[in-house]
Design a protein around this motif. Structure first.
Motif, PDB file in Angstrom:
ATOM      1  N   LEU A   1     -50.304 -18.964 -12.391  1.00 14.05           N
ATOM      2  CA  LEU A   1     -50.277 -17.769 -11.544  1.00 14.05           C
ATOM      3  C   LEU A   1     -51.513 -17.627 -10.673  1.00 14.05           C
ATOM      4  CD1 LEU A   1     -48.879 -15.228 -14.180  1.00 14.05           C
ATOM      5  CD2 LEU A   1     -47.618 -16.537 -12.463  1.00 14.05           C
ATOM      6  N   ASN A   2     -52.450 -18.568 -10.844  1.00 16.36           N
ATOM      7  CA  ASN A   2     -53.707 -18.526 -10.076  1.00 16.36           C
ATOM      8  C   ASN A   2     -54.425 -17.185 -10.272  1.00 16.36           C
ATOM      9  OD1 ASN A   2     -55.697 -19.548  -8.365  1.00 16.36           O
ATOM     10  ND2 ASN A   2     -54.723 -18.709  -6.528  1.00 16.36           N
ATOM     11  N   LEU A   3     -54.528 -16.799 -11.541  1.00 22.35           N
ATOM     12  CA  LEU A   3     -55.207 -15.562 -11.895  1.00 22.35           C
ATOM     13  C   LEU A   3     -56.546 -15.879 -12.543  1.00 22.35           C
ATOM     14  CD1 LEU A   3     -52.186 -13.565 -13.368  1.00 22.35           C
ATOM     15  CD2 LEU A   3     -53.159 -13.401 -11.070  1.00 22.35           C
ATOM     16  N   ARG A   4     -57.408 -14.863 -12.597  1.00 24.91           N
ATOM     17  CA  ARG A   4     -58.776 -15.078 -13.039  1.00 24.91           C
ATOM     18  C   ARG A   4     -58.969 -14.876 -14.538  1.00 24.91           C
ATOM     19  NH1 ARG A   4     -61.133 -11.210 -10.121  1.00 24.91           N
ATOM     20  NH2 ARG A   4     -61.027  -9.726 -11.844  1.00 24.91           N
ATOM     21  N   ASP A   5     -58.338 -13.839 -15.098  1.00 27.03           N
ATOM     22  CA  ASP A   5     -58.632 -13.488 -16.486  1.00 27.03           C
ATOM     23  C   ASP A   5     -57.497 -12.673 -17.098  1.00 27.03           C
ATOM     24  OD1 ASP A   5     -58.903 -10.923 -15.389  1.00 27.03           O
ATOM     25  OD2 ASP A   5     -61.076 -11.104 -15.214  1.00 27.03           O
ATOM     26  N   ARG A   6     -57.694 -12.231 -18.338  1.00 31.05           N
ATOM     27  CA  ARG A   6     -56.673 -11.473 -19.069  1.00 31.05           C
ATOM     28  C   ARG A   6     -56.333 -10.161 -18.376  1.00 31.05           C
ATOM     29  NH1 ARG A   6     -56.663 -13.254 -24.710  1.00 31.05           N
ATOM     30  NH2 ARG A   6     -55.698 -11.290 -25.325  1.00 31.05           N
ATOM     31  N   THR A   7     -57.333  -9.543 -17.749  1.00 31.68           N
ATOM     32  CA  THR A   7     -57.084  -8.284 -17.058  1.00 31.68           C
ATOM     33  C   THR A   7     -56.057  -8.478 -15.953  1.00 31.68           C
ATOM     34  OG1 THR A   7     -59.364  -7.585 -17.501  1.00 31.68           O
ATOM     35  CG2 THR A   7     -58.148  -6.366 -15.816  1.00 31.68           C
ATOM     36  N   GLN A   8     -56.209  -9.555 -15.191  1.00 33.16           N
ATOM     37  CA  GLN A   8     -55.265  -9.817 -14.112  1.00 33.16           C
ATOM     38  C   GLN A   8     -53.885 -10.185 -14.665  1.00 33.16           C
ATOM     39  OE1 GLN A   8     -56.809 -12.541 -11.166  1.00 33.16           O
ATOM     40  NE2 GLN A   8     -58.006 -10.915 -10.229  1.00 33.16           N
ATOM     41  N   ILE A   9     -53.861 -10.857 -15.815  1.00 31.06           N
ATOM     42  CA  ILE A   9     -52.567 -11.138 -16.454  1.00 31.06           C
ATOM     43  C   ILE A   9     -51.858  -9.820 -16.789  1.00 31.06           C
ATOM     44  CG2 ILE A   9     -51.446 -11.997 -18.557  1.00 31.06           C
ATOM     45  CD1 ILE A   9     -53.449 -14.282 -18.602  1.00 31.06           C
ATOM     46  N   ALA A  10     -52.603  -8.878 -17.357  1.00 32.43           N
ATOM     47  CA  ALA A  10     -52.020  -7.583 -17.728  1.00 32.43           C
ATOM     48  C   ALA A  10     -51.482  -6.851 -16.505  1.00 32.43           C
ATOM     49  CB  ALA A  10     -53.064  -6.726 -18.440  1.00 32.43           C
ATOM     50  N   ILE A  11     -52.259  -6.832 -15.430  1.00 29.76           N
ATOM     51  CA  ILE A  11     -51.815  -6.152 -14.212  1.00 29.76           C
ATOM     52  C   ILE A  11     -50.579  -6.837 -13.640  1.00 29.76           C
ATOM     53  CG2 ILE A  11     -52.434  -5.550 -11.839  1.00 29.76           C
ATOM     54  CD1 ILE A  11     -55.327  -5.331 -12.746  1.00 29.76           C
ATOM     55  N   PHE A  12     -50.621  -8.169 -13.618  1.00 30.43           N
ATOM     56  CA  PHE A  12     -49.490  -8.942 -13.094  1.00 30.43           C
ATOM     57  C   PHE A  12     -48.209  -8.605 -13.851  1.00 30.43           C
ATOM     58  CE2 PHE A  12     -46.759 -12.707 -13.024  1.00 30.43           C
ATOM     59  CZ  PHE A  12     -46.714 -13.002 -11.668  1.00 30.43           C
ATOM     60  N   TYR A  13     -48.317  -8.562 -15.177  1.00 29.72           N
ATOM     61  CA  TYR A  13     -47.138  -8.257 -15.992  1.00 29.72           C
ATOM     62  C   TYR A  13     -46.668  -6.826 -15.766  1.00 29.72           C
ATOM     63  CZ  TYR A  13     -43.976  -7.558 -19.857  1.00 29.72           C
ATOM     64  OH  TYR A  13     -42.856  -7.250 -20.594  1.00 29.72           O
ATOM     65  N   LEU A  14     -47.598  -5.891 -15.783  1.00 33.80           N
ATOM     66  CA  LEU A  14     -47.232  -4.484 -15.643  1.00 33.80           C
ATOM     67  C   LEU A  14     -46.660  -4.162 -14.261  1.00 33.80           C
ATOM     68  CD1 LEU A  14     -50.247  -2.868 -17.529  1.00 33.80           C
ATOM     69  CD2 LEU A  14     -47.875  -2.925 -18.294  1.00 33.80           C
ATOM     70  N   LYS A  15     -47.034  -4.970 -13.260  1.00 27.12           N
ATOM     71  CA  LYS A  15     -46.496  -4.773 -11.916  1.00 27.12           C
ATOM     72  C   LYS A  15     -45.191  -5.536 -11.726  1.00 27.12           C
ATOM     73  CE  LYS A  15     -49.164  -4.199  -8.354  1.00 27.12           C
ATOM     74  NZ  LYS A  15     -50.156  -4.328  -7.274  1.00 27.12           N
ATOM     75  N   GLY A  16     -44.710  -6.161 -12.781  1.00 30.75           N
ATOM     76  CA  GLY A  16     -43.440  -6.856 -12.691  1.00 30.75           C
ATOM     77  C   GLY A  16     -43.500  -8.133 -11.884  1.00 30.75           C
ATOM     78  N   GLY A  17     -44.659  -8.778 -11.872  1.00 34.00           N
ATOM     79  CA  GLY A  17     -44.785 -10.058 -11.202  1.00 34.00           C
ATOM     80  C   GLY A  17     -45.380 -10.005  -9.820  1.00 34.00           C
ATOM     81  N   LYS A  18     -45.877  -8.834  -9.442  1.00 35.04           N
ATOM     82  CA  LYS A  18     -46.484  -8.729  -8.104  1.00 35.04           C
ATOM     83  C   LYS A  18     -47.963  -9.074  -8.191  1.00 35.04           C
ATOM     84  CE  LYS A  18     -43.265  -5.071  -6.767  1.00 35.04           C
ATOM     85  NZ  LYS A  18     -43.124  -3.676  -6.363  1.00 35.04           N
ATOM     86  N   LYS A  19     -48.424  -9.870  -7.237  1.00 37.24           N
ATOM     87  CA  LYS A  19     -49.791 -10.385  -7.321  1.00 37.24           C
ATOM     88  C   LYS A  19     -50.817  -9.566  -6.543  1.00 37.24           C
ATOM     89  CE  LYS A  19     -49.114 -15.253  -8.312  1.00 37.24           C
ATOM     90  NZ  LYS A  19     -49.455 -16.635  -7.929  1.00 37.24           N
ATOM     91  N   GLN A  20     -50.415  -8.506  -5.910  1.00 33.53           N
ATOM     92  CA  GLN A  20     -51.388  -7.729  -5.131  1.00 33.53           C
ATOM     93  C   GLN A  20     -52.317  -6.997  -6.073  1.00 33.53           C
ATOM     94  OE1 GLN A  20     -48.156  -7.680  -4.735  1.00 33.53           O
ATOM     95  NE2 GLN A  20     -47.700  -8.264  -2.649  1.00 33.53           N
ATOM     96  N   LEU A  21     -53.511  -7.600  -6.350  1.00 30.50           N
ATOM     97  CA  LEU A  21     -54.451  -7.033  -7.321  1.00 30.50           C
ATOM     98  C   LEU A  21     -55.566  -6.287  -6.616  1.00 30.50           C
ATOM     99  CD1 LEU A  21     -54.658 -10.084  -9.716  1.00 30.50           C
ATOM    100  CD2 LEU A  21     -53.191  -8.105  -9.881  1.00 30.50           C
TER     101      LEU A  21
END
Length: 213
Positions: free
Chosen positions: A193-213
């Motif tokens: 997913l080209n994410l940085r850390d667990r926090t971004q994983i959590a946001i990605f999941y909670l947003k239903g797969g949207k990457k706008q962090l």
């Protein structure tokens, strides 16, 4: 080695109370107290800190802005936001800015100590009430096609558990894998997913797969 903690709160009584609470655990050492985000940021130039307990509402520089400034300059610092039930507007922004955990101010002393140890080990800490708020705020799409991101069922399960604040050991127990396998799968998720850390994983999941962090 002791966990070095900084306390950031504009209320002197709260700073003193938290310092007293943390002094009851020999594994934790309070190395600094600061009254606002700017003061904390400046103090970090001269102090080695592992975990920062950060009030979300402060004059001069609040916890959301301070988190962004600190993580941009010191990405390895772990920040726990101290919040209340009515801080909805701040919670998501603080998470986006790199906060590793949220604690309600009315939690018991032992929960504060436990939270510091959990976050220091690299886990994301989200109070169940905070997770519920985030899901509502982010309008999570439960019908997301996770295969679109080349994610396996076990990887999606791990993402869900990370978003709920579980540590690697707890995740391993829940999905019947070794802790080492869970760590490897988290690395795979970050790469896919080209994410940085667990926090971004959590946001990605909670947003239903949207990457706008």
């Amino acid at each position: 080695m002791n966990i070095k903690v900084m306390i950031v709160d504009d209320d002197e009584l709260i700073r003193s109370s938290l310092k007293y609470i943390l002094a009851t655990d020999t594994a934790i050492e309070v190395v600094n107290t600061s009254s606002n985000g700017d003061e904390a940021y400046n103090n970090l130039q001269n102090i080695d800190v592992d975990v920062i307990l950060m009030d979300i509402r402060m004059p001069i520089c609040n916890g959301v802005i301070a988190t962004k400034k600190i993580i941009n300059q010191y990405p390895n610092k772990k920040i726990i936001i101290l919040t209340t039930f009515d801080d909805d507007d701040y919670i998501f922004e603080a998470l986006k800015n790199g906060a590793k955990g949220f604690l309600l101010k009315n939690v018991s002393p032992d929960k504060i100590i436990e939270a510091i140890k959990i976050v220091n080990q690299g886990s994301l800490l989200l109070h169940p009430d905070v997770t519920t708020k985030l899901k509502s705020m982010l309008h999570m799409e439960k019908s997301t096609d996770w295969q679109e991101y080349s994610l396996t069922d076990s990887e999606v399960s791990i993402m869900k558990l990370i978003s709920e604040g579980y540590a690697n050991k707890e995740i391993a127990e829940k999905i019947f894998l070794s802790e080492g396998t869970v760590k490897n799968k988290i690395s795979d998720i970050l790469d896919k997913l080209n994410l940085r850390d667990r926090t971004q994983i959590a946001i990605f999941y909670l947003k239903g797969g949207k990457k706008q962090l």
